[in-house]
Design a protein around this motif. Sequence first.
Motif, PDB file in Angstrom:
ATOM      1  N   UNK A  22     -35.320 -70.117   4.990  1.00 37.11           N
ATOM      2  CA  UNK A  22     -35.202 -70.807   6.281  1.00 37.11           C
ATOM      3  C   UNK A  22     -34.006 -70.284   7.074  1.00 37.11           C
ATOM      4  N   UNK A  23     -32.984 -69.843   6.380  1.00 34.99           N
ATOM      5  CA  UNK A  23     -31.784 -69.340   7.048  1.00 34.99           C
ATOM      6  C   UNK A  23     -31.849 -67.832   7.267  1.00 34.99           C
ATOM      7  N   UNK A  24     -33.004 -67.228   7.021  1.00 39.56           N
ATOM      8  CA  UNK A  24     -33.199 -65.802   7.278  1.00 39.56           C
ATOM      9  C   UNK A  24     -32.499 -64.904   6.285  1.00 39.56           C
ATOM     10  N   UNK A  25     -32.295 -65.370   5.073  1.00 41.84           N
ATOM     11  CA  UNK A  25     -31.519 -64.625   4.088  1.00 41.84           C
ATOM     12  C   UNK A  25     -32.392 -64.045   2.989  1.00 41.84           C
ATOM     13  N   UNK A  26     -33.586 -63.624   3.343  1.00 38.83           N
ATOM     14  CA  UNK A  26     -34.503 -63.023   2.389  1.00 38.83           C
ATOM     15  C   UNK A  26     -34.149 -61.575   2.104  1.00 38.83           C
ATOM     16  N   UNK A  27     -35.019 -60.881   1.376  1.00 36.37           N
ATOM     17  CA  UNK A  27     -34.733 -59.505   0.967  1.00 36.37           C
ATOM     18  C   UNK A  27     -34.653 -58.503   2.123  1.00 36.37           C
ATOM     19  N   UNK A  28     -35.157 -58.852   3.300  1.00 41.24           N
ATOM     20  CA  UNK A  28     -35.109 -57.925   4.439  1.00 41.24           C
ATOM     21  C   UNK A  28     -33.947 -58.190   5.384  1.00 41.24           C
TER      22      UNK A  28
END
Length: 90
Positions: A22-28
């Motif tokens: 949700x905070x945009x902290x994924x692998x990309x």
Amino acid sequence: MIRRPPRSTPLYSSAASDVYKRQGLGPNAPYIDIKTVSLDSKGNRTIYNTSMSIGNITEDKTGYYVVAKETKDVIVVEKNWGDKTLSFFQ
């Protein structure tokens, strides 16, 4: 401000993973390494190295969510710093 999943939530649980997404902290998410040098009063140098992923802008538009790789803590950095750092990825 440091935000962490509740202590009862294991670090790699799906609940913690959902918070990161949700905070945009994924692998990309954009990823940076930062090295700083500190000098004490005697002139001794200490080098600090940290790695961070930069996520989404906060709801109030004053900063960006960032996760420090060493601790997995989610923090908020100032918007100006985030904008300047992200400009290197464009």
